[in-house]
Motif scaffolding. Structure first.
Motif, mmCIF file in Angstrom:
data_model
loop_
_atom_site.group_PDB
_atom_site.id
_atom_site.type_symbol
_atom_site.label_atom_id
_atom_site.label_comp_id
_atom_site.label_asym_id
_atom_site.label_seq_id
_atom_site.Cartn_x
_atom_site.Cartn_y
_atom_site.Cartn_z
ATOM 1 N N ALA A 90 -22.023 8.011 98.417
ATOM 2 C CA ALA A 90 -21.968 9.008 97.138
ATOM 3 C C ALA A 90 -21.826 10.329 97.831
ATOM 4 O O ALA A 90 -21.069 11.076 97.051
ATOM 5 C CB ALA A 90 -23.095 8.573 96.444
ATOM 6 N N TYR A 105 -17.662 10.319 98.155
ATOM 7 C CA TYR A 105 -17.463 10.578 96.760
ATOM 8 C C TYR A 105 -17.644 12.090 96.515
ATOM 9 O O TYR A 105 -16.895 12.721 95.666
ATOM 10 C CB TYR A 105 -18.292 9.837 95.969
ATOM 11 C CG TYR A 105 -18.143 10.088 94.275
ATOM 12 C CD1 TYR A 105 -17.079 9.459 93.606
ATOM 13 C CD2 TYR A 105 -18.935 10.830 93.811
ATOM 14 C CE1 TYR A 105 -17.036 9.752 92.531
ATOM 15 C CE2 TYR A 105 -18.826 11.117 92.453
ATOM 16 C CZ TYR A 105 -17.724 10.490 91.689
ATOM 17 O OH TYR A 105 -17.792 10.694 90.366
ATOM 18 N N THR A 165 -15.082 15.341 94.407
ATOM 19 C CA THR A 165 -15.120 15.835 92.986
ATOM 20 C C THR A 165 -15.143 17.372 92.946
ATOM 21 O O THR A 165 -15.290 17.981 92.034
ATOM 22 C CB THR A 165 -16.666 15.285 92.444
ATOM 23 O OG1 THR A 165 -17.751 15.830 93.220
ATOM 24 C CG2 THR A 165 -16.825 13.905 92.423
ATOM 25 N N LEU A 195 -9.718 13.348 93.402
ATOM 26 C CA LEU A 195 -10.499 11.843 92.797
ATOM 27 C C LEU A 195 -9.787 11.125 92.092
ATOM 28 O O LEU A 195 -9.598 9.987 91.972
ATOM 29 C CB LEU A 195 -11.653 12.538 92.245
ATOM 30 C CG LEU A 195 -12.784 11.250 91.811
ATOM 31 C CD1 LEU A 195 -13.209 10.127 92.933
ATOM 32 C CD2 LEU A 195 -13.885 11.838 90.750
ATOM 33 N N SER A 214 -8.132 7.472 92.876
ATOM 34 C CA SER A 214 -8.509 6.188 92.152
ATOM 35 C C SER A 214 -7.277 5.615 91.702
ATOM 36 O O SER A 214 -7.305 4.369 91.530
ATOM 37 C CB SER A 214 -9.428 6.959 90.910
ATOM 38 O OG SER A 214 -9.731 5.938 90.164
ATOM 39 N N THR A 267 -12.801 13.093 103.772
ATOM 40 C CA THR A 267 -13.773 12.065 104.012
ATOM 41 C C THR A 267 -13.870 11.199 105.269
ATOM 42 O O THR A 267 -14.872 10.779 105.678
ATOM 43 C CB THR A 267 -13.607 11.029 102.595
ATOM 44 O OG1 THR A 267 -12.222 10.470 103.093
ATOM 45 C CG2 THR A 267 -13.651 11.556 101.530
ATOM 46 N N LEU A 297 -13.486 3.587 100.588
ATOM 47 C CA LEU A 297 -13.389 4.495 99.247
ATOM 48 C C LEU A 297 -13.530 3.777 97.889
ATOM 49 O O LEU A 297 -14.216 4.332 96.913
ATOM 50 C CB LEU A 297 -11.783 5.047 99.160
ATOM 51 C CG LEU A 297 -11.732 5.979 100.542
ATOM 52 C CD1 LEU A 297 -10.257 6.157 100.810
ATOM 53 C CD2 LEU A 297 -12.471 7.152 100.329
ATOM 54 N N ALA A 319 -17.167 3.520 97.629
ATOM 55 C CA ALA A 319 -17.746 4.794 97.350
ATOM 56 C C ALA A 319 -17.642 5.525 96.218
ATOM 57 O O ALA A 319 -18.484 6.218 95.472
ATOM 58 C CB ALA A 319 -17.249 5.933 98.681
ATOM 59 N N LEU A 320 -16.336 5.121 95.320
ATOM 60 C CA LEU A 320 -16.060 5.742 94.204
ATOM 61 C C LEU A 320 -16.736 5.213 93.062
ATOM 62 O O LEU A 320 -17.493 5.684 92.245
ATOM 63 C CB LEU A 320 -14.530 5.598 93.816
ATOM 64 C CG LEU A 320 -13.566 6.775 94.052
ATOM 65 C CD1 LEU A 320 -13.499 7.115 95.572
ATOM 66 C CD2 LEU A 320 -12.419 6.390 93.537
ATOM 67 N N GLY A 329 -20.640 6.415 93.654
ATOM 68 C CA GLY A 329 -20.465 7.828 93.082
ATOM 69 C C GLY A 329 -20.610 7.845 91.549
ATOM 70 O O GLY A 329 -21.236 8.783 91.212
ATOM 71 N N ARG A 330 -19.774 7.093 90.935
ATOM 72 C CA ARG A 330 -19.648 7.072 89.513
ATOM 73 C C ARG A 330 -21.284 6.715 88.936
ATOM 74 O O ARG A 330 -21.732 7.262 87.782
ATOM 75 C CB ARG A 330 -18.661 6.396 88.946
ATOM 76 C CG ARG A 330 -17.333 7.059 89.088
ATOM 77 C CD ARG A 330 -16.074 5.879 89.022
ATOM 78 N NE ARG A 330 -15.049 6.692 89.427
ATOM 79 C CZ ARG A 330 -13.775 6.058 89.613
ATOM 80 N NH1 ARG A 330 -13.615 4.793 89.757
ATOM 81 N NH2 ARG A 330 -12.803 6.558 89.741
#
Length: 409
Positions: free
Chosen positions: A324, A328, A332, A339, A343, A377, A390, A393-394, A397-398
């Motif tokens: 994260a 991530y 951001t 991002l 995504s 990254t 990834l 990680a996304l 992170g969210r």
């Protein structure tokens, strides 16, 4: 049975023991430069051993069959620490000097007819004493080896459990760990860098196992040092734990040591600055070994950081925060366009054209942004394995940071 003449010869030799012991000590002081550097207590112990050896020779000379074990008992008067004061080579010098002194002195202390007989007996006795000295030092080495093995196992356990303190450095130094002191030279040359490696221990009946955990540790340690790294090693149940030091490329070292591990994965923790920080590497390596089963195609050895997705899914909170924060988080920053792009790329099944259509941008713009993602990254979205990392990680992170652009918790 000894004859009267032989017993009389033994009595004359008995009367000369005091003079022989005094002459032997004087010869040691004159011929052996290191003898004078010993403390008075250590010299007195050596004198006691010399006196004991000469007296034992007289008893053995009187009746060799009745006192056949006498040569092996002459070192019994010295404390166990005696073997740490002088080396085996120095002990041989002492025995040689004592024998030469006796051979050169008995001619003035005994009748001429006694000299050749005593001289011949001394040669036989000296051989037995040499074997006795070797036995004493072999037993001392075995005891030190067993103690070192226990100390090493405790040290590795402290690293794994996260209980490293200043005592760890002193214990590691006692085991020959070059980077334990943490000097400026060791830091600048990379000598203090540490990584923890975890894998399966070899089976007891495996050819490379050495038929014992201590033998396995000895062989792994020796092989690691031949490869140019410090090493501490211990077998913990079915797990072989190796602490490597003095190398910034532990994977290359472990590739040379893989044959000493049992079948299955070998996980290499991240490199940390010193032994005191090794718990971070150990924690990652242990978590990686627990999670590596989720990646059947993992290389052997595999770095713990390559297993971040599997570790996070298996409940490793450190791996979750690392993904994260380090993966991530950078995406951001700013307007969050990177991002959104990565995504959309992952959601489109890895199609650049589909991503471009979904975002109403040119395909080359997508390619440029994906390259920026890889630069930031360290993970290239166009590589399947990196894309999986990834994606995890996304997701994490969210969950940990629902608002893009704010600080990741």
């Amino acid at each position: 049975m000894a004859t009267k003449a032989h017993l009389a010869r033994a009595e004359r030799l008995q009367g000369a023991t005091g003079a022989l012991a005094t002459a032997a000590m004087a010869a040691m002081d004159a011929k052996l430069p290191w003898f004078g550097t010993l403390s008075a207590q250590d010299r007195s112990w050596i004198g006691l051993v010399a006196q004991s050896g000469i007296s034992a020779f007289v008893e053995w000379f009187r009746d060799p069959e009745a006192h056949s074990s006498m040569p092996t008992r002459i070192f019994g008067s010295a404390p166990r620490e005696f073997t740490r004061v002088i080396s085996l080579h120095q002990t041989v010098d002492l025995v040689r000097t004592t024998i030469e002194t006796i051979e050169n002195t008995i001619g003035t202390l005994l009748p001429p007819d006694d000299v050749p007989i005593v001289h011949e007996a001394m040669q036989r006795y000296a051989r037995e004493v040499a074997f006795a000295a070797a036995t004493v030092y072999a037993q001392a080495a075995e005891m030190r080896g067993a103690w070192d093995a226990r100390l090493e196992a405790l040290l590795v356990d402290s690293v794994i459990r996260g209980e490293a303190d200043e005592s760890v450095r002193s214990r590691a130094s006692a085991l020959g760990w070059a980077g334990a002191v943490g000097t400026t030279d060791s830091v600048t040359t990379g000598g203090a860098e540490v990584a923890v490696v975890v894998g399966r221990a070899p089976a007891a009946d495996a050819p490379q196992s050495g038929h014992g955990s201590s033998n396995v540790a000895d062989m792994v340690r020796h092989a690691a040092r031949e490869a140019g790294a410090d090493a501490l090693c211990a077998v913990q149940g079915d797990r072989l734990v190796l602490v490597l030091g003095g190398t910034s490329k532990p994977v290359e070292i472990v590739q040379k040591l893989a044959r000493w591990f049992g079948p299955g994965p070998i996980v290499v923790g991240p490199v940390v600055k010193d032994l005191m920080s090794a718990v971070t590497s150990a924690r990652a390596a242990v978590a990686g070994l627990r999670a590596v089963a989720a990646w059947p195609g993992a290389p052997r050895p595999v770095q713990a950081d390559e297993l971040l997705p599997e570790r996070s899914l298996s409940g490793d909170g450190h791996a979750r925060r690392q993904l994260a924060t380090d993966v991530y988080g950078p995406l951001t920053v700013g307007d969050g366009v990177l991002l959104d792009t990565v995504s959309a790329y992952l959601d489109s099944g890895g199609s650049i054209e589909a991503t471009a259509r979904a975002m109403f941008i040119h395909a080359n713009t997508v390619r440029y942004r994906l390259k920026r993602v890889a630069d930031l990254t360290g993970y290239n979205p166009q590589h399947p394995r990196d894309g999986f990392t990834l994606r995890v990680a996304l997701t994490l992170g969210r969950l940990l940071n629902p608002e893009p652009g704010s600080t990741v918790l």
